[in-house]
Motif scaffolding. Structure first.
Motif, PDB file in Angstrom:
ATOM      1  N   LYS A   3       0.343  -3.485  -1.551  1.00 40.47           N
ATOM      2  CA  LYS A   3       1.537  -3.292  -2.376  1.00 40.47           C
ATOM      3  C   LYS A   3       2.557  -2.424  -1.648  1.00 40.47           C
ATOM      4  CE  LYS A   3      -0.226  -4.126  -6.892  1.00 40.47           C
ATOM      5  NZ  LYS A   3      -1.020  -3.533  -7.957  1.00 40.47           N
ATOM      6  N   TYR A   7       6.328  -3.459  -0.446  1.00 41.88           N
ATOM      7  CA  TYR A   7       7.584  -2.786  -0.771  1.00 41.88           C
ATOM      8  C   TYR A   7       8.314  -2.304   0.476  1.00 41.88           C
ATOM      9  CZ  TYR A   7       6.628  -3.156  -5.667  1.00 41.88           C
ATOM     10  OH  TYR A   7       6.399  -3.661  -6.910  1.00 41.88           O
ATOM     11  N   ARG A  14      15.633  -6.168   3.868  1.00 40.44           N
ATOM     12  CA  ARG A  14      16.950  -6.164   3.225  1.00 40.44           C
ATOM     13  C   ARG A  14      17.921  -5.276   3.981  1.00 40.44           C
ATOM     14  NH1 ARG A  14      16.296  -5.014  -3.011  1.00 40.44           N
ATOM     15  NH2 ARG A  14      15.924  -3.018  -2.035  1.00 40.44           N
ATOM     16  N   GLU A  71      11.100  10.678   0.532  1.00 38.15           N
ATOM     17  CA  GLU A  71      11.110  10.679  -0.929  1.00 38.15           C
ATOM     18  C   GLU A  71      10.140   9.635  -1.481  1.00 38.15           C
ATOM     19  OE1 GLU A  71      14.447  10.110   0.430  1.00 38.15           O
ATOM     20  OE2 GLU A  71      14.859  12.261   0.478  1.00 38.15           O
ATOM     21  N   PHE A  72      10.210   8.472  -0.864  1.00 31.49           N
ATOM     22  CA  PHE A  72       9.339   7.371  -1.261  1.00 31.49           C
ATOM     23  C   PHE A  72       7.879   7.808  -1.119  1.00 31.49           C
ATOM     24  CE2 PHE A  72       7.709   2.962   0.106  1.00 31.49           C
ATOM     25  CZ  PHE A  72       7.527   2.579  -1.197  1.00 31.49           C
ATOM     26  N   PRO A  80      -1.672   6.880  -8.344  1.00 39.91           N
ATOM     27  CA  PRO A  80      -3.068   6.625  -7.974  1.00 39.91           C
ATOM     28  C   PRO A  80      -3.188   5.682  -6.777  1.00 39.91           C
ATOM     29  CG  PRO A  80      -2.528   5.528 -10.039  1.00 39.91           C
ATOM     30  CD  PRO A  80      -1.346   6.333  -9.652  1.00 39.91           C
TER      31      PRO A  80
ATOM     32  N   ASN B  83      13.650  13.234  -6.177  1.00 33.46           N
ATOM     33  CA  ASN B  83      13.951  12.560  -4.928  1.00 33.46           C
ATOM     34  C   ASN B  83      13.424  11.142  -5.000  1.00 33.46           C
ATOM     35  OD1 ASN B  83      15.334  14.269  -3.291  1.00 33.46           O
ATOM     36  ND2 ASN B  83      13.492  15.277  -2.521  1.00 33.46           N
ATOM     37  N   PHE B  84      14.325  10.191  -4.940  1.00 30.93           N
ATOM     38  CA  PHE B  84      13.870   8.809  -4.996  1.00 30.93           C
ATOM     39  C   PHE B  84      14.386   8.067  -3.783  1.00 30.93           C
ATOM     40  CE2 PHE B  84      14.254   9.730  -9.646  1.00 30.93           C
ATOM     41  CZ  PHE B  84      12.894   9.814  -9.839  1.00 30.93           C
ATOM     42  N   PRO B  85      13.674   6.998  -3.391  1.00 34.86           N
ATOM     43  CA  PRO B  85      14.219   6.169  -2.316  1.00 34.86           C
ATOM     44  C   PRO B  85      15.604   5.664  -2.712  1.00 34.86           C
ATOM     45  CG  PRO B  85      12.160   5.239  -3.185  1.00 34.86           C
ATOM     46  CD  PRO B  85      12.346   6.556  -3.824  1.00 34.86           C
ATOM     47  N   ASN B  87      17.800   3.511  -1.607  1.00 41.33           N
ATOM     48  CA  ASN B  87      18.302   2.138  -1.544  1.00 41.33           C
ATOM     49  C   ASN B  87      17.687   1.219  -2.595  1.00 41.33           C
ATOM     50  OD1 ASN B  87      15.871   2.401  -0.364  1.00 41.33           O
ATOM     51  ND2 ASN B  87      16.350   1.286   1.496  1.00 41.33           N
ATOM     52  N   LEU B  88      16.862   1.800  -3.488  1.00 40.71           N
ATOM     53  CA  LEU B  88      16.316   0.987  -4.582  1.00 40.71           C
ATOM     54  C   LEU B  88      17.219   1.111  -5.802  1.00 40.71           C
ATOM     55  CD1 LEU B  88      12.477   1.718  -4.665  1.00 40.71           C
ATOM     56  CD2 LEU B  88      13.612  -0.357  -3.920  1.00 40.71           C
ATOM     57  N   GLU B  92      14.352  -1.548 -10.205  1.00 41.72           N
ATOM     58  CA  GLU B  92      13.369  -1.886  -9.163  1.00 41.72           C
ATOM     59  C   GLU B  92      12.339  -0.775  -9.002  1.00 41.72           C
ATOM     60  OE1 GLU B  92      15.781  -4.589  -5.940  1.00 41.72           O
ATOM     61  OE2 GLU B  92      16.178  -2.444  -5.964  1.00 41.72           O
ATOM     62  N   LEU B  93      12.844   0.463  -9.085  1.00 41.33           N
ATOM     63  CA  LEU B  93      11.951   1.612  -8.961  1.00 41.33           C
ATOM     64  C   LEU B  93      10.944   1.621 -10.106  1.00 41.33           C
ATOM     65  CD1 LEU B  93      11.447   4.364  -7.451  1.00 41.33           C
ATOM     66  CD2 LEU B  93      12.796   5.387  -9.246  1.00 41.33           C
ATOM     67  N   ARG B  95      10.015  -0.865 -11.943  1.00 39.12           N
ATOM     68  CA  ARG B  95       9.102  -2.003 -11.802  1.00 39.12           C
ATOM     69  C   ARG B  95       8.036  -1.709 -10.744  1.00 39.12           C
ATOM     70  NH1 ARG B  95      12.303  -7.198 -10.563  1.00 39.12           N
ATOM     71  NH2 ARG B  95      12.038  -6.345  -8.491  1.00 39.12           N
ATOM     72  N   MET B  96       8.455  -1.056  -9.667  1.00 36.08           N
ATOM     73  CA  MET B  96       7.518  -0.774  -8.590  1.00 36.08           C
ATOM     74  C   MET B  96       6.411   0.170  -9.056  1.00 36.08           C
ATOM     75  SD  MET B  96       8.292   0.901  -4.901  1.00 36.08           S
ATOM     76  CE  MET B  96       8.289   2.589  -5.401  1.00 36.08           C
ATOM     77  N   ILE B  97       6.816   1.243  -9.767  1.00 34.49           N
ATOM     78  CA  ILE B  97       5.819   2.198 -10.237  1.00 34.49           C
ATOM     79  C   ILE B  97       4.870   1.534 -11.230  1.00 34.49           C
ATOM     80  CG2 ILE B  97       5.537   4.367 -11.507  1.00 34.49           C
ATOM     81  CD1 ILE B  97       6.524   4.762  -8.688  1.00 34.49           C
ATOM     82  N   ASP B  99       4.074  -1.585 -11.248  1.00 33.52           N
ATOM     83  CA  ASP B  99       3.225  -2.460 -10.456  1.00 33.52           C
ATOM     84  C   ASP B  99       2.117  -1.666  -9.771  1.00 33.52           C
ATOM     85  OD1 ASP B  99       2.346  -4.708  -9.129  1.00 33.52           O
ATOM     86  OD2 ASP B  99       3.704  -4.408  -7.438  1.00 33.52           O
ATOM     87  N   LEU B 100       2.448  -0.453  -9.303  1.00 29.24           N
ATOM     88  CA  LEU B 100       1.456   0.356  -8.608  1.00 29.24           C
ATOM     89  C   LEU B 100       0.389   0.892  -9.549  1.00 29.24           C
ATOM     90  CD1 LEU B 100       3.610   2.456  -6.131  1.00 29.24           C
ATOM     91  CD2 LEU B 100       1.854   0.826  -5.534  1.00 29.24           C
ATOM     92  N   ARG B 101       0.807   1.228 -10.765  1.00 31.43           N
ATOM     93  CA  ARG B 101      -0.148   1.869 -11.673  1.00 31.43           C
ATOM     94  C   ARG B 101      -0.921   0.875 -12.530  1.00 31.43           C
ATOM     95  NH1 ARG B 101       1.326   7.820 -12.615  1.00 31.43           N
ATOM     96  NH2 ARG B 101      -0.485   7.771 -13.930  1.00 31.43           N
ATOM     97  N   MET B 139      10.217   7.891 -16.049  1.00 31.43           N
ATOM     98  CA  MET B 139       9.045   7.490 -15.272  1.00 31.43           C
ATOM     99  C   MET B 139       7.824   8.341 -15.572  1.00 31.43           C
ATOM    100  SD  MET B 139      10.192   5.811 -11.863  1.00 31.43           S
ATOM    101  CE  MET B 139       9.962   7.222 -10.882  1.00 31.43           C
TER     102      MET B 139
END
Lengths: 260, 236
Positions: A3, A7, A14, A71-72, A80, B83-85, B87-88, B92-93, B95-97, B99-101, B139
């Motif tokens: 995953k 990402y 992009r 940050e990511f 988790p 602090n977030f990426p 360019n998202l 999207e952010l 949705r990503m979290i 998806d991860l959890r 979040m």
């Protein structure tokens, strides 16, 4: 891990830089083929570009991505997800997108030119394989440098130094030692020294496969005897894998103990 | 819930946490307070596994957290600095979290509550500090985890959002969850928290209810009690 890989990879393909890198190779491939009018000759010229440029771009891209995705990474660390998956995923995302740019950028012009009909297809694939390995190696080396240096300027400096050392200084030292110790038999020394630098290793591997080793004189013959055989090819590929796996292992090991 | 034994952490020569023991057993809202540099964030990050302790044991939900990462599925975390990426995009952010959890979430309600709909399509790097913090809150609260850790949740929030945040925290309390909060805004702490854990020089200096703290220090409001606590010669 997949995953994270997904990402990182989507994020990178992009980005504008991946396209610039891809278009550069595309243009380079077309121009070389147009100028040389011969697949084999174009491969030799390409080799010289790839051997210097791929490590440089991979190092800089790797180190920039690592610092930019701080940050990511921090966001992911609270989720988790295993630490090793975070870093391996990001690494493979960067290395994967760079390799894709390289393979597609060079592959498209050569295929259009009629690569499949020429007998240089093996040489060309070897070029792409070593290019891919150089990408993997130098990206992971850059990741290692970034992981060990919180200070971006320092990390960037070390990364550029690493590239300079491997691409330029190493050869200089190598040549100097050959001159200084010229009274002694240097065959195994030069063979060893070549193997311990992934850039030299890739260069020698391709040169000897291209059957221009006659230009290299006696040492060339020794090299040819080594690299020209299947055994030599296996040893070289093994060394390239070793150069990839060892830093990856360190990346996982160090990341496990780091505080964020 | 959380058991911390003999926790020690140094950054270089700077000892941030020294032999800290903390047991949080029952649900409720726990405020972790202390002066700047007393180790609040380090403590929180140790529980999350982001900081690797030099010594000591931490277990969350009865399981040691060493070499374990699945326990983080039970924790929702709101980091101190959003602090977030960059360019998202916001959606999207989220949705990503998700998806991860892979846990059920109710982000729709929170997005409506904080009026984030117009920002969903915007890149995170273009958002203002307060809006980023709202995304941060969404979040942290969108999953239904038994443990919530909020590091300075009030930073940059406007009054209306602050009220929503307080209501959200109360909601979590009613759902019998454990919430850890750090904050420097005592009025906020007094309104939402049940137990105060006061850190000083890397150790727990006081742990108890707000009432106990007030009687101990002889002060009538929390802000003065907290300011007085470190000066007080006798301690727990």
């Amino acid at each position: 891990m997949f995953k994270i890989l997904k990402y990182s990879f989507y994020d990178l393909i992009r980005s504008r830089w991946s396209y610039v890198y891809f278009l550069f190779y595309l243009l380079l491939g077309f121009v070389l083929l147009f100028l040389n009018n011969d697949v084999s000759k174009a491969i030799i010229t390409l080799m010289n570009v790839i051997i210097i440029l791929v490590p440089l771009i991979s190092t800089i891209f790797g180190i920039m991505y690592f610092y930019n995705s701080k940050e990511f990474t921090e966001l992911l660390l609270a989720q988790p997800v295993k630490r090793s998956s975070i870093f391996l995923g990001q690494y493979l995302g960067v290395a994967g997108s760079l390799t894709l740019s390289l393979v597609l950028g060079l592959g498209i012009p050569f295929v259009l030119y009629g690569l499949f009909k020429s007998d240089a297809i093996f040489d060309f694939s070897l070029l792409l394989v070593t290019g891919a390995f150089l990408t993997l190696i130098f990206t992971v080396l850059a990741f290692n440098i970034a992981l060990s240096n919180e200070n971006k300027i320092k990390g960037f400096g070390y990364a550029v130094l690493l590239w300079l050392f491997m691409a330029v200084i190493y050869d200089g030292l190598f040549l100097m030692s050959l001159i200084i110790f010229k009274q002694y038999p240097l065959d195994s020394f030069s063979l060893g020294a070549t193997i311990f630098n992934p850039i030299d290793l890739s260069r020698t591997l391709i040169l000897l496969k291209l059957d221009i080793s006659a230009l290299l004189g006696y040492t060339g013959a020794v090299f040819k005897k080594f690299f020209g055989t299947d055994q030599g090819l296996f040893v070289s590929i093994f060394m390239l894998i070793f150069w990839t796996v060892l830093p990856i292992w360190r990346l996982v090991f160090v990341s496990r103990k780091k505080d964020f | 819930m959380i058991h911390i034994e003999n926790l020690q952490k140094k950054f270089g020569k700077n000892i941030v946490l020294s032999d800290l023991d903390l047991i949080i057993e029952k649900p409720g809202v726990f405020a972790i307070l202390g002066p700047n540099g007393s180790g609040k964030t380090t403590l929180i990050k140790s529980v999350l596994g982001m900081v690797v302790p030099d010594k000591g044991n931490i277990s969350v939900m009865g399981k040691p957290i060493k070499k374990n990462f699945k326990y983080r599925k039970k924790i929702d975390y709101l980091p101190q600095i959003a602090n977030f990426p960059g360019n998202l995009k916001v959606y999207e952010l989220i949705r990503m979290i998700k998806d991860l959890r892979q846990s059920p979430s109710d982000e729709e309600r929170l997005i409506q509550l904080f009026k984030l709909e117009p920002f969903l399509d915007k890149k995170l790097s273009t958002l203002s500090g307060g809006t980023k913090q709202k995304v941060n809150i969404v979040m942290a609260f969108m999953f239904n985890s038994p443990l919530l850790i909020l590091d300075e949740p009030t930073t940059g929030l406007d009054p209306a959002s602050l009220i929503h945040l307080k209501n959200l925290i109360r909601e979590q309390k009613e759902m019998n969850k454990t919430v850890l909060i750090t904050s420097h805004i005592m009025q906020f702490v007094a309104e939402v928290s049940d137990i105060i854990v006061y850190l000083l020089e890397g150790n727990i200096y006081f742990k108890g209810s707000i009432e106990e703290l007030k009687t101990k220090t002889g002060q009538t409001d929390l802000e003065h009690a907290i300011a007085a606590i470190a000066i007080e010669p006798a301690h727990v």
